[in-house]
Enzyme design. Sequence first.
Site, PDB file in Angstrom:
ATOM      1  N   CYS A 211      -1.375   7.382 -30.915  1.00 18.34           N
ATOM      2  CA  CYS A 211      -2.210   8.234 -30.903  1.00 18.34           C
ATOM      3  C   CYS A 211      -2.081   9.583 -31.464  1.00 18.34           C
ATOM      4  O   CYS A 211      -0.960  10.286 -30.684  1.00 18.34           O
ATOM      5  CB  CYS A 211      -2.940   8.125 -29.363  1.00 18.34           C
ATOM      6  SG  CYS A 211      -4.325   9.229 -29.127  1.00 18.34           S
ATOM      7  N   CYS A 217      -4.333  15.327 -25.013  1.00 16.13           N
ATOM      8  CA  CYS A 217      -5.348  14.615 -24.040  1.00 16.13           C
ATOM      9  C   CYS A 217      -4.777  14.158 -22.618  1.00 16.13           C
ATOM     10  O   CYS A 217      -5.302  14.599 -21.758  1.00 16.13           O
ATOM     11  CB  CYS A 217      -6.085  13.485 -24.952  1.00 16.13           C
ATOM     12  SG  CYS A 217      -6.675  12.289 -24.008  1.00 16.13           S
ATOM     13  N   CYS A 220      -3.637   9.038 -21.644  1.00 13.43           N
ATOM     14  CA  CYS A 220      -2.409   7.973 -21.610  1.00 13.43           C
ATOM     15  C   CYS A 220      -1.170   8.559 -21.631  1.00 13.43           C
ATOM     16  O   CYS A 220      -0.432   8.497 -22.544  1.00 13.43           O
ATOM     17  CB  CYS A 220      -2.714   7.304 -22.943  1.00 13.43           C
ATOM     18  SG  CYS A 220      -4.296   6.388 -23.006  1.00 13.43           S
ATOM     19  N   CYS A 299      -9.944   6.508 -30.528  1.00 13.62           N
ATOM     20  CA  CYS A 299      -9.069   6.394 -29.571  1.00 13.62           C
ATOM     21  C   CYS A 299      -8.239   5.186 -29.601  1.00 13.62           C
ATOM     22  O   CYS A 299      -8.873   3.802 -29.826  1.00 13.62           O
ATOM     23  CB  CYS A 299      -9.676   6.684 -28.289  1.00 13.62           C
ATOM     24  SG  CYS A 299      -8.852   6.118 -26.625  1.00 13.62           S
ATOM     25  N   PHE A 428     -17.019  -4.159  -1.238  1.00 14.30           N
ATOM     26  CA  PHE A 428     -17.061  -3.513  -2.445  1.00 14.30           C
ATOM     27  C   PHE A 428     -17.335  -4.497  -3.551  1.00 14.30           C
ATOM     28  O   PHE A 428     -16.430  -4.504  -4.461  1.00 14.30           O
ATOM     29  CB  PHE A 428     -15.706  -2.823  -2.630  1.00 14.30           C
ATOM     30  CG  PHE A 428     -15.268  -1.847  -1.351  1.00 14.30           C
ATOM     31  CD1 PHE A 428     -15.933  -0.586  -1.313  1.00 14.30           C
ATOM     32  CD2 PHE A 428     -14.491  -2.341  -0.374  1.00 14.30           C
ATOM     33  CE1 PHE A 428     -15.486   0.179  -0.239  1.00 14.30           C
ATOM     34  CE2 PHE A 428     -14.269  -1.469   0.922  1.00 14.30           C
ATOM     35  CZ  PHE A 428     -14.698  -0.305   0.785  1.00 14.30           C
ATOM     36  N   ASP A 482     -23.163   1.319   3.022  1.00 13.27           N
ATOM     37  CA  ASP A 482     -22.109   2.522   2.940  1.00 13.27           C
ATOM     38  C   ASP A 482     -21.039   1.825   3.910  1.00 13.27           C
ATOM     39  O   ASP A 482     -21.055   1.954   5.009  1.00 13.27           O
ATOM     40  CB  ASP A 482     -22.744   3.731   3.141  1.00 13.27           C
ATOM     41  CG  ASP A 482     -21.339   4.827   3.085  1.00 13.27           C
ATOM     42  OD1 ASP A 482     -20.390   4.450   2.817  1.00 13.27           O
ATOM     43  OD2 ASP A 482     -21.799   5.890   3.352  1.00 13.27           O
ATOM     44  N   ASP A 504     -12.210  -5.088  -2.353  1.00 17.03           N
ATOM     45  CA  ASP A 504     -11.840  -4.277  -3.952  1.00 17.03           C
ATOM     46  C   ASP A 504     -12.444  -2.965  -3.887  1.00 17.03           C
ATOM     47  O   ASP A 504     -13.315  -2.547  -4.371  1.00 17.03           O
ATOM     48  CB  ASP A 504     -12.442  -5.110  -5.088  1.00 17.03           C
ATOM     49  CG  ASP A 504     -12.035  -4.662  -6.396  1.00 17.03           C
ATOM     50  OD1 ASP A 504     -11.144  -3.699  -6.321  1.00 17.03           O
ATOM     51  OD2 ASP A 504     -12.570  -5.161  -7.440  1.00 17.03           O
ATOM     52  N   CYS A 532      -6.779  -0.380  -6.779  1.00 15.78           N
ATOM     53  CA  CYS A 532      -6.335   0.373  -8.122  1.00 15.78           C
ATOM     54  C   CYS A 532      -5.626   1.520  -7.830  1.00 15.78           C
ATOM     55  O   CYS A 532      -5.475   2.324  -8.662  1.00 15.78           O
ATOM     56  CB  CYS A 532      -7.610   0.801  -8.644  1.00 15.78           C
ATOM     57  SG  CYS A 532      -8.757   1.426  -7.934  1.00 15.78           S
TER      58      CYS A 532
HETATM   59  C1  LIG Z   1     -13.335  -1.153  -7.698  1.00 14.62           C
HETATM   60  S1  LIG Z   1     -15.056  -1.279  -7.685  1.00 14.62           S
HETATM   61  C2  LIG Z   1     -15.110  -3.075  -7.396  1.00 14.62           C
HETATM   62  C3  LIG Z   1     -16.528  -3.467  -7.753  1.00 14.62           C
HETATM   63  C4  LIG Z   1     -16.246  -5.329  -7.994  1.00 14.62           C
HETATM   64  N1  LIG Z   1     -15.540  -5.784  -7.200  1.00 14.62           N
HETATM   65  C5  LIG Z   1     -15.890  -5.593  -9.470  1.00 14.62           C
HETATM   66  O1  LIG Z   1     -14.660  -5.988  -9.433  1.00 14.62           O
HETATM   67  O2  LIG Z   1     -16.602  -5.107 -10.430  1.00 14.62           O
HETATM   68  C6  LIG Z   1     -15.385  -0.415  -6.095  1.00 14.62           C
HETATM   69  C7  LIG Z   1     -16.734  -0.684  -5.667  1.00 14.62           C
HETATM   70  O3  LIG Z   1     -16.932   0.060  -4.611  1.00 14.62           O
HETATM   71  C8  LIG Z   1     -18.190   0.533  -4.420  1.00 14.62           C
HETATM   72  N2  LIG Z   1     -18.140   1.381  -3.298  1.00 14.62           N
HETATM   73  C9  LIG Z   1     -17.482   2.742  -3.390  1.00 14.62           C
HETATM   74  N3  LIG Z   1     -17.584   3.448  -2.375  1.00 14.62           N
HETATM   75  C10 LIG Z   1     -18.293   2.841  -1.275  1.00 14.62           C
HETATM   76  C11 LIG Z   1     -18.583   2.878   0.019  1.00 14.62           C
HETATM   77  N4  LIG Z   1     -18.598   3.853   0.304  1.00 14.62           N
HETATM   78  N5  LIG Z   1     -19.643   1.736   0.335  1.00 14.62           N
HETATM   79  C12 LIG Z   1     -19.659   0.753  -0.135  1.00 14.62           C
HETATM   80  N6  LIG Z   1     -19.282   0.301  -1.543  1.00 14.62           N
HETATM   81  C13 LIG Z   1     -18.665   1.315  -2.167  1.00 14.62           C
HETATM   82  C14 LIG Z   1     -18.593   1.004  -5.767  1.00 14.62           C
HETATM   83  O4  LIG Z   1     -20.119   1.044  -5.885  1.00 14.62           O
HETATM   84  C15 LIG Z   1     -17.804  -0.101  -6.631  1.00 14.62           C
HETATM   85  O5  LIG Z   1     -18.852  -1.117  -6.913  1.00 14.62           O
END
Ligand SMILES: C[S@@+](CC[C@H](N)C(=O)[O-])C[C@H]1O[C@@H](n2cnc3c(N)ncnc32)[C@H](O)[C@@H]1O
Length: 577
Positions: A211, A217, A220, A299, A428, A482, A504, A532
Amino acid sequence: MRVARVKGGRRMGAPNQKIPPISPLTRGGNAHGRRSGHFNHHAAPKPKVGALRRRWFWLLVQNQKSFGDLGRLLRQRTILATHPWAARKHRINQRFPRPPPRGARGQKIEVGDRSYKRGQTGYHPLMNRRPRPRRKTRSSAPPPLVEVDIHDLASDGRGVGRLPGGKALFVAGALPGDRVRVRIERQGKSFDAGVAVARLDDGPGRVPSPCAISEACGGCALIAWNPALQHAWKTERIGRALIHIARIESPPLEPLLAGEPLGYRTRADVRLRLHDGVAEVGFLASGTHRMVPLPPDGCAVLVPALNRLLDPLRELLPQLEGGIRLPKVRIESDGAGRCRAVFKTLEPLSRVDQTTLIAWGEGLNVGIALSSGEVFRPVAFADTVEGCVLSPPPGAFRQANQGLNPELVRLALDGLDLKSGDRVLEAFAGSGNLTLPLIARLARLGGGAVTAVDWVAPAVAQLAEAAQGLGEGVGLSAQPCDLEDGAAVAALWGQGPWDALLLDPPREGAKTLLTHLKDRPDRPGRVVMISCHPESMARDAAMLIEAGYRIDKVVPVDMFPMTPHVESVSVWQRVNP
Ligand SMILES: C[S@@+](CC[C@H](N)C(=O)[O-])C[C@H]1O[C@@H](n2cnc3c(N)ncnc32)[C@H](O)[C@@H]1O
């Protein structure tokens, strides 16, 4: 919290969050909250200084004025009548006019029957502020240059070296084994930070970067490092986090799972700008607000379908009346190469701009939406995972590496060790990337029940819609919730028990959810955690251990090749009743 940035870099909360709304009809009530016939400014609760500042700020924003207009705005009767806090400040200012700017710092100044020392209190005696510490003037000396050997890599991809006294130095643009000349930009107590301005010797792992803008940038940071070394470092990073943070003596690390190193990203946030009449598309340089324009060939890590969108974006910008107010676009491409663009607008789009955008989308067969949720031009946009089709709504989370995503999903579902009739809680869940294949697997096993939770309501609704008719004998409860809200999480756990938990979370981890887990006698027997962020994953791992779980395996997954980011899937068993 969403924030707006004001000149000078101060951060202000967005108007609809935490800040009391400024209503043009706001009146003071008396101490019991009742309305009296006249304004009663003193009975209104006194805003704290931070809140007051934010109110000033939003007053200016609402009236589309700058700070210079503040005095004139205050003299306008409407503002004074409708904003009691502004009226109060105005009366104080009139009673105690600001002294003329004369006299040396510290000299005594008389204002009416009061006196104060110039420069030693806030500018007004009634404001009752503590004296502000004087700002240190920046030294005009050029930042120091040093030469160091880089021996390690920090978790954000910066090289780590040591200054002669042993102090650590974090260097952007350097890789292990390099010898570099560094401009020190920040000096701290325990470490300094700087940027590599010249490479004196290349480390053994350096390879030519594919790149042209990778150094400017910085997105990466590892692109010029041998991929095998990247994999070893990422695996070690996860292992180190589990050893040092979760206190697991020998983490059961499995070999890293990798896919295509380049041309893998199916989602990117690009910036647009008109610079000297030339339209540019680029990324923000890592850790800054400086845009780095992309070269004509695009990119290196984007999929070809998205690189093909860059030129049309450059052509689009000058055609828009409010082009300058469209600073960010999320471009996405699905498995079939269909694209959509979600524009982040600072102001509502004019009719002309809407028509231009729709025509642009039609010409390229690209979906057009706004980050506010409006869809101007819908397109069929779908990803396929384990035979299930999911269509994340514009703006919702979607895995950036769709090439490796099926492997990630397979690993996670295998780790759950599903059995017929299992009840699974998926936290999540997003738009159902894991939920839909999970339902399909349970259906193949003979049935079960899934509770999927995420805080993005449109994503949850989409998930529920996509799951219809997918798994016979599998009950689905898709709930917006939430998971940072303790009360909501406690209520969620109350819906159990579950046999397995799949989570996740975002980079911040799942602290609140896991805090409640350890107090539940009916906690699930199996847990699979996708993460992640190795360090927050290790913190959550420590919570799982405390709750009586044992780690069976952890698999690093290289979802973001060429960057320092790494995903992991860890599998846990409950051992402690
Ligand atoms: C890493 S993503 C994973 C999504 C899904 N498992 C996927 O593989 O596409 C994290 C998810 O957590 C949700 N999220 C983040 N903060 C949150 C919270 N405080 N309460 C509920 N969900 C939340 C986001 O909307 C997002 O969809």
